[in-house]
Design a protein around this motif. Structure first.
Motif, PDB file in Angstrom:
ATOM      1  N   SER A   1      41.730  43.549  39.093  1.00 31.70           N
ATOM      2  CA  SER A   1      41.869  42.656  37.933  1.00 31.70           C
ATOM      3  C   SER A   1      43.216  41.942  37.894  1.00 31.70           C
ATOM      4  O   SER A   1      43.351  40.899  37.240  1.00 31.70           O
ATOM      5  CB  SER A   1      41.678  43.455  36.639  1.00 31.70           C
ATOM      6  OG  SER A   1      42.658  44.489  36.534  1.00 31.70           O
ATOM      7  N   ASP A   2      44.218  42.488  38.596  1.00 30.68           N
ATOM      8  CA  ASP A   2      45.554  41.878  38.590  1.00 30.68           C
ATOM      9  C   ASP A   2      45.531  40.405  38.999  1.00 30.68           C
ATOM     10  O   ASP A   2      46.373  39.620  38.555  1.00 30.68           O
ATOM     11  CB  ASP A   2      46.492  42.625  39.546  1.00 30.68           C
ATOM     12  CG  ASP A   2      46.684  44.074  39.159  1.00 30.68           C
ATOM     13  OD1 ASP A   2      46.807  44.343  37.956  1.00 30.68           O
ATOM     14  OD2 ASP A   2      46.696  44.925  40.053  1.00 30.68           O
ATOM     15  N   PHE A   3      44.592  40.058  39.879  1.00 28.63           N
ATOM     16  CA  PHE A   3      44.610  38.718  40.462  1.00 28.63           C
ATOM     17  C   PHE A   3      43.616  37.762  39.804  1.00 28.63           C
ATOM     18  O   PHE A   3      43.535  36.603  40.207  1.00 28.63           O
ATOM     19  CB  PHE A   3      44.340  38.823  41.963  1.00 28.63           C
ATOM     20  CG  PHE A   3      45.300  39.742  42.672  1.00 28.63           C
ATOM     21  CD1 PHE A   3      46.632  39.401  42.818  1.00 28.63           C
ATOM     22  CD2 PHE A   3      44.869  40.966  43.169  1.00 28.63           C
ATOM     23  CE1 PHE A   3      47.526  40.245  43.455  1.00 28.63           C
ATOM     24  CE2 PHE A   3      45.754  41.821  43.804  1.00 28.63           C
ATOM     25  CZ  PHE A   3      47.088  41.466  43.950  1.00 28.63           C
TER      26      PHE A   3
ATOM     27  N   THR B   1      42.376  33.919  44.797  1.00 31.98           N
ATOM     28  CA  THR B   1      41.648  34.943  45.549  1.00 31.98           C
ATOM     29  C   THR B   1      42.310  35.169  46.899  1.00 31.98           C
ATOM     30  O   THR B   1      42.951  34.275  47.467  1.00 31.98           O
ATOM     31  CB  THR B   1      40.180  34.516  45.786  1.00 31.98           C
ATOM     32  OG1 THR B   1      40.166  33.252  46.477  1.00 31.98           O
ATOM     33  CG2 THR B   1      39.421  34.389  44.469  1.00 31.98           C
ATOM     34  N   TRP B   2      42.124  36.380  47.403  1.00 35.69           N
ATOM     35  CA  TRP B   2      42.591  36.705  48.743  1.00 35.69           C
ATOM     36  C   TRP B   2      41.530  36.242  49.735  1.00 35.69           C
ATOM     37  O   TRP B   2      40.337  36.446  49.533  1.00 35.69           O
ATOM     38  CB  TRP B   2      42.840  38.213  48.880  1.00 35.69           C
ATOM     39  CG  TRP B   2      44.020  38.664  48.079  1.00 35.69           C
ATOM     40  CD1 TRP B   2      44.008  39.196  46.822  1.00 35.69           C
ATOM     41  CD2 TRP B   2      45.395  38.600  48.472  1.00 35.69           C
ATOM     42  NE1 TRP B   2      45.289  39.470  46.401  1.00 35.69           N
ATOM     43  CE2 TRP B   2      46.165  39.120  47.402  1.00 35.69           C
ATOM     44  CE3 TRP B   2      46.050  38.163  49.619  1.00 35.69           C
ATOM     45  CZ2 TRP B   2      47.551  39.204  47.450  1.00 35.69           C
ATOM     46  CZ3 TRP B   2      47.433  38.243  49.670  1.00 35.69           C
ATOM     47  CH2 TRP B   2      48.177  38.759  48.597  1.00 35.69           C
ATOM     48  N   ARG B   3      41.971  35.624  50.810  1.00 34.06           N
ATOM     49  CA  ARG B   3      41.044  35.088  51.796  1.00 34.06           C
ATOM     50  C   ARG B   3      41.529  35.423  53.197  1.00 34.06           C
ATOM     51  O   ARG B   3      42.716  35.306  53.508  1.00 34.06           O
ATOM     52  CB  ARG B   3      40.937  33.559  51.637  1.00 34.06           C
ATOM     53  CG  ARG B   3      39.994  32.902  52.626  1.00 34.06           C
ATOM     54  CD  ARG B   3      39.863  31.412  52.328  1.00 34.06           C
ATOM     55  NE  ARG B   3      41.109  30.695  52.555  1.00 34.06           N
ATOM     56  CZ  ARG B   3      41.531  30.254  53.749  1.00 34.06           C
ATOM     57  NH1 ARG B   3      40.800  30.480  54.826  1.00 34.06           N
ATOM     58  NH2 ARG B   3      42.665  29.592  53.852  1.00 34.06           N
ATOM     59  N   ARG B   4      40.607  35.835  54.046  1.00 37.93           N
ATOM     60  CA  ARG B   4      40.960  36.150  55.426  1.00 37.93           C
ATOM     61  C   ARG B   4      40.993  34.878  56.263  1.00 37.93           C
ATOM     62  O   ARG B   4      40.121  34.011  56.136  1.00 37.93           O
ATOM     63  CB  ARG B   4      39.965  37.143  56.015  1.00 37.93           C
ATOM     64  CG  ARG B   4      40.327  37.560  57.443  1.00 37.93           C
ATOM     65  CD  ARG B   4      39.562  38.778  57.895  1.00 37.93           C
ATOM     66  NE  ARG B   4      39.778  39.043  59.305  1.00 37.93           N
ATOM     67  CZ  ARG B   4      40.863  39.620  59.817  1.00 37.93           C
ATOM     68  NH1 ARG B   4      41.832  40.008  58.998  1.00 37.93           N
ATOM     69  NH2 ARG B   4      40.993  39.833  61.105  1.00 37.93           N
ATOM     70  N   GLN B   5      42.011  34.765  57.118  1.00 28.59           N
ATOM     71  CA  GLN B   5      42.133  33.635  58.036  1.00 28.59           C
ATOM     72  C   GLN B   5      41.833  34.100  59.457  1.00 28.59           C
ATOM     73  O   GLN B   5      42.411  35.080  59.920  1.00 28.59           O
ATOM     74  CB  GLN B   5      43.554  33.066  58.018  1.00 28.59           C
ATOM     75  CG  GLN B   5      44.000  32.489  56.701  1.00 28.59           C
ATOM     76  CD  GLN B   5      45.294  31.718  56.868  1.00 28.59           C
ATOM     77  OE1 GLN B   5      45.352  30.525  56.627  1.00 28.59           O
ATOM     78  NE2 GLN B   5      46.346  32.394  57.272  1.00 28.59           N
ATOM     79  N   ASP B   6      40.961  33.418  60.135  1.00 27.58           N
ATOM     80  CA  ASP B   6      40.668  33.769  61.515  1.00 27.58           C
ATOM     81  C   ASP B   6      40.183  32.516  62.245  1.00 27.58           C
ATOM     82  O   ASP B   6      39.065  32.063  62.026  1.00 27.58           O
ATOM     83  CB  ASP B   6      39.600  34.863  61.585  1.00 27.58           C
ATOM     84  CG  ASP B   6      39.404  35.399  62.995  1.00 27.58           C
ATOM     85  OD1 ASP B   6      40.301  35.157  63.845  1.00 27.58           O
ATOM     86  OD2 ASP B   6      38.368  36.043  63.250  1.00 27.58           O
ATOM     87  N   PRO B   7      41.018  31.905  63.082  1.00 22.42           N
ATOM     88  CA  PRO B   7      42.375  32.335  63.421  1.00 22.42           C
ATOM     89  C   PRO B   7      43.377  31.848  62.385  1.00 22.42           C
ATOM     90  O   PRO B   7      43.021  31.093  61.484  1.00 22.42           O
ATOM     91  CB  PRO B   7      42.616  31.644  64.766  1.00 22.42           C
ATOM     92  CG  PRO B   7      41.820  30.364  64.645  1.00 22.42           C
ATOM     93  CD  PRO B   7      40.586  30.727  63.848  1.00 22.42           C
TER      94      PRO B   7
END
Length: 305
Positions: free
Chosen positions: A66-68, A73-79
């Motif tokens: 809930s903090d965010f 949002t957190w998102r994964r980067q690849d590459p």
């Protein structure tokens, strides 16, 4: 919310994963002591797959907090660097390089090659997650311990450890910002001197001409130009082991390694398990797995049924 707050909050959530079991893949219990010995020899081959699954699921866990909410949002980067970024209004953008570590392997094979310049704003942290199957060689992956540290400090420790001109040099990737994102370079590389003794003496004199602190690494264009001159005039080979986190000699990484290796799992320290499973004495391995994990020949009946 600012960058530092976001990193600190996310770091605490990651550290709270100690003891967390990921329901992403299960290795079934060996059906006999002999099968257990064979599994113990190959379980490390699953490490890259499970490590990646853990990294993916870590992002999902952070987004559930809930903090965010309302901030992004957190998102994964690849590459891309870093592996995970916080997509929202926070500047500079917070991010994490997430390194999963299977401590029964011979060493921490994960690398941190990104340039100090990429970490100059200190908005990227490194999160190391040590994991083992619940029952050492079978079961679901369980987080044994977590360490979160500044990526800037890791990059600096790496360069200070390796860079020793003219014998060994660290080269920056150079400015590639004009390229498309898939062609941009952020990685440093390490190179070992390969010339003759006479050439080494010439190279040493060139480094001496840089001044009293000429051998001290600095990720600046001016210093980089000097290193590239050295690299162009003498023979160097690429070091394929450069930047392995087990070899960086970073205070927090070394402390974390000692803590993980000293942790007791199913009656033995992780270091004792690693030494035992690396041993060619299959009888000793079989006896330990039988007594510590309760794997018996009776388990084979379940396979038949």
């Amino acid at each position: 919310m600012d960058t530092r707050t976001a990193l600190n909050l996310a770091g605490k959530h990651l550290q709270s994963l100690e003891g967390h079991v990921f329901n992403i893949l299960t290795v079934t219990k060996p059906v006999s002591p002999n099968a257990a010995v064979n599994l113990a020899k190959v379980i490390s081959k699953l490490s890259p797959l499970l490590g990646n699954l853990i990294e993916f699921n870590t992002v999902e866990i952070l987004n559930d907090k809930s903090d965010f909410k309302g901030h992004g949002t957190w998102r994964r980067q690849d590459p891309g660097f870093p592996d995970t970024i916080f997509q929202g209004s926070i500047k500079p953008v917070p991010g994490f390089e997430i390194k999963a570590w299977f401590p029964l392997a011979t060493e921490i094979t994960a690398r941190f090659k990104d340039s100090q310049n990429q970490c100059s704003k200190d908005n990227t942290h490194v999160a190391m997650l040590a994991w083992l199957p619940e029952k050492l060689i079978y079961g679901k992956p369980e987080i044994l311990a977590v360490c979160v540290m500044s990526g800037k400090s890791v990059a600096a420790a790496r360069d200070n450890h390796y860079h020793n001109p003219p014998d060994y040099i660290v080269l920056e990737p150079g400015d590639t910002t004009a390229r498309t994102s898939n062609l941009q370079q952020t990685n440093t590389n390490g190179y070992k001197f390969q010339g003759t003794a006479k050439e080494f003496e010439r190279a040493r004199k060139l480094v001496a001409s840089w001044g009293k602190n000429g051998g001290k690494y600095r990720p600046t264009p001016r210093y980089e130009a000097k290193v590239r001159e050295l690299f162009s005039k003498f023979s160097y080979r690429l070091d394929t082991n450069f930047a392995k986190m087990d070899r960086i000699v970073h205070v927090e990484i070394e402390k974390f390694k000692n803590e993980v290796m000293s942790a007791v799992v199913h009656g033995l320290k992780v270091q004792e398990w690693r030494s035992l499973l690396a041993n060619e004495d299959e009888e000793a391995i079989r006896a330990a797995l039988q007594s510590r994990l309760g794997i018996t020949a009776q388990d084979s009946k379940a396979l038949v049924q």
